[in-house]
Design a protein around this motif. Sequence first.
Motif, PDB file in Angstrom:
ATOM      1  N   PRO A 154      -3.523   9.532   1.899  1.00 26.52           N
ATOM      2  CA  PRO A 154      -3.269  10.484   2.991  1.00 26.52           C
ATOM      3  C   PRO A 154      -1.791  10.579   3.364  1.00 26.52           C
ATOM      4  N   TRP A 155      -1.093   9.455   3.301  1.00 28.43           N
ATOM      5  CA  TRP A 155       0.346   9.455   3.600  1.00 28.43           C
ATOM      6  C   TRP A 155       1.104  10.240   2.533  1.00 28.43           C
ATOM      7  N   ARG A 156       0.748  10.007   1.266  1.00 27.62           N
ATOM      8  CA  ARG A 156       1.385  10.738   0.166  1.00 27.62           C
ATOM      9  C   ARG A 156       1.082  12.231   0.274  1.00 27.62           C
ATOM     10  N   GLU A 157      -0.133  12.581   0.677  1.00 23.40           N
ATOM     11  CA  GLU A 157      -0.493  13.993   0.819  1.00 23.40           C
ATOM     12  C   GLU A 157       0.402  14.694   1.837  1.00 23.40           C
ATOM     13  N   THR A 158       0.738  14.017   2.908  1.00 20.09           N
ATOM     14  CA  THR A 158       1.630  14.596   3.914  1.00 20.09           C
ATOM     15  C   THR A 158       3.003  14.854   3.313  1.00 20.09           C
TER      16      THR A 158
ATOM     17  N   LYS B 295      11.347   6.204  -1.373  1.00 19.24           N
ATOM     18  CA  LYS B 295      12.504   6.112  -0.482  1.00 19.24           C
ATOM     19  C   LYS B 295      12.100   5.864   0.972  1.00 19.24           C
ATOM     20  N   SER B 296      10.898   6.266   1.341  1.00 17.97           N
ATOM     21  CA  SER B 296      10.479   6.109   2.739  1.00 17.97           C
ATOM     22  C   SER B 296       9.295   5.155   2.900  1.00 17.97           C
ATOM     23  N   ILE B 297       9.073   4.293   1.915  1.00 15.78           N
ATOM     24  CA  ILE B 297       7.935   3.368   1.982  1.00 15.78           C
ATOM     25  C   ILE B 297       7.995   2.484   3.226  1.00 15.78           C
ATOM     26  N   SER B 298       9.178   2.251   3.741  1.00 15.49           N
ATOM     27  CA  SER B 298       9.300   1.424   4.950  1.00 15.49           C
ATOM     28  C   SER B 298       8.603   2.063   6.153  1.00 15.49           C
ATOM     29  N   LYS B 299       8.350   3.375   6.097  1.00 11.28           N
ATOM     30  CA  LYS B 299       7.697   4.082   7.199  1.00 11.28           C
ATOM     31  C   LYS B 299       6.169   4.068   7.084  1.00 11.28           C
ATOM     32  N   PHE B 300       5.658   3.580   5.956  1.00 16.93           N
ATOM     33  CA  PHE B 300       4.208   3.551   5.756  1.00 16.93           C
ATOM     34  C   PHE B 300       3.595   2.461   6.618  1.00 16.93           C
ATOM     35  N   ASN B 301       2.655   2.844   7.466  1.00 15.05           N
ATOM     36  CA  ASN B 301       2.018   1.886   8.370  1.00 15.05           C
ATOM     37  C   ASN B 301       0.500   1.908   8.264  1.00 15.05           C
ATOM     38  N   GLY B 302      -0.024   2.589   7.274  1.00 20.23           N
ATOM     39  CA  GLY B 302      -1.469   2.725   7.181  1.00 20.23           C
ATOM     40  C   GLY B 302      -2.101   1.732   6.232  1.00 20.23           C
ATOM     41  N   THR B 303      -3.376   1.976   5.953  1.00 20.88           N
ATOM     42  CA  THR B 303      -4.091   1.145   4.999  1.00 20.88           C
ATOM     43  C   THR B 303      -4.399   1.917   3.725  1.00 20.88           C
ATOM     44  N   LYS B 304      -4.362   3.237   3.794  1.00 16.90           N
ATOM     45  CA  LYS B 304      -4.632   4.090   2.632  1.00 16.90           C
ATOM     46  C   LYS B 304      -3.365   4.863   2.275  1.00 16.90           C
TER      47      LYS B 304
ATOM     48  N   ASP C 227      -6.696  -5.177  -7.923  1.00 17.99           N
ATOM     49  CA  ASP C 227      -7.644  -5.688  -6.931  1.00 17.99           C
ATOM     50  C   ASP C 227      -7.075  -5.745  -5.515  1.00 17.99           C
ATOM     51  N   ILE C 228      -5.822  -5.412  -5.356  1.00 23.26           N
ATOM     52  CA  ILE C 228      -5.154  -5.537  -4.062  1.00 23.26           C
ATOM     53  C   ILE C 228      -5.274  -4.220  -3.285  1.00 23.26           C
ATOM     54  N   PRO C 229      -5.645  -4.263  -2.005  1.00 23.42           N
ATOM     55  CA  PRO C 229      -5.756  -3.040  -1.198  1.00 23.42           C
ATOM     56  C   PRO C 229      -4.410  -2.320  -1.047  1.00 23.42           C
ATOM     57  N   ASP C 230      -4.483  -1.030  -0.797  1.00 29.60           N
ATOM     58  CA  ASP C 230      -3.280  -0.205  -0.639  1.00 29.60           C
ATOM     59  C   ASP C 230      -2.306  -0.774   0.388  1.00 29.60           C
ATOM     60  N   GLY C 231      -2.833  -1.191   1.533  1.00 29.76           N
ATOM     61  CA  GLY C 231      -1.965  -1.695   2.597  1.00 29.76           C
ATOM     62  C   GLY C 231      -1.137  -2.884   2.151  1.00 29.76           C
ATOM     63  N   GLU C 232      -1.747  -3.786   1.399  1.00 25.95           N
ATOM     64  CA  GLU C 232      -1.026  -4.956   0.898  1.00 25.95           C
ATOM     65  C   GLU C 232      -0.011  -4.558  -0.169  1.00 25.95           C
ATOM     66  N   LEU C 233      -0.393  -3.632  -1.049  1.00 25.77           N
ATOM     67  CA  LEU C 233       0.559  -3.151  -2.058  1.00 25.77           C
ATOM     68  C   LEU C 233       1.764  -2.495  -1.386  1.00 25.77           C
ATOM     69  N   ALA C 234       1.499  -1.720  -0.341  1.00 25.57           N
ATOM     70  CA  ALA C 234       2.597  -1.070   0.379  1.00 25.57           C
ATOM     71  C   ALA C 234       3.498  -2.112   1.030  1.00 25.57           C
ATOM     72  N   ALA C 235       2.903  -3.166   1.577  1.00 27.87           N
ATOM     73  CA  ALA C 235       3.711  -4.236   2.185  1.00 27.87           C
ATOM     74  C   ALA C 235       4.604  -4.885   1.126  1.00 27.87           C
ATOM     75  N   ARG C 236       4.071  -5.066  -0.055  1.00 30.75           N
ATOM     76  CA  ARG C 236       4.878  -5.628  -1.144  1.00 30.75           C
ATOM     77  C   ARG C 236       5.968  -4.643  -1.583  1.00 30.75           C
ATOM     78  N   ALA C 237       5.605  -3.369  -1.626  1.00 29.34           N
ATOM     79  CA  ALA C 237       6.587  -2.346  -2.026  1.00 29.34           C
ATOM     80  C   ALA C 237       7.732  -2.285  -1.017  1.00 29.34           C
TER      81      ALA C 237
END
Length: 133
Positions: free
Chosen positions: A74-78, A62-71, A5-15
């Motif tokens: 698209p970041w993974r696709e890059t 390894k580069s999750i610290s660079k993720f700044n989006g909400t989805k 139930d948690i949005p991608d952006g919040e999961l990424a912040a936790r990751a």
Amino acid sequence: MPLSDIPDGELAARAKKDNRGAFGELVRRDEAFAYAQALKLWKGNRADASDSVCETYLRAWKSISKFNGTKFAPWRETIQRNYFLDQIRRRDTRGGRHESLDAEAPDDGPPRPQPADPNPGPEEALLAREAES
């Protein structure tokens, strides 16, 4: 609240705080689509597609610290597209030759991977529309 139930952006912040469960949920949501895209990139070569998905998620972790989006997708696709292009370049330079990616494969070897059509397919277009809303 369950991870599903948690949005991608919040999961990424936790990751980013080394929460592997949160990253695992991002992967779980995305892996079928990532594999489908990999099959397109690798022209149906399942081994290369599977390897590229694994490498993509490893690079994403390894580069999750660079993720700044909400989805996440698209970041993974890059990351996935860049990995694919890196592999194509490596394969071209190993043989010491630089051929067009449109060239026919020699009769004595497996077909060379071709880049995917840059135009989005119906599934990608639908996902893009859903991401925008």
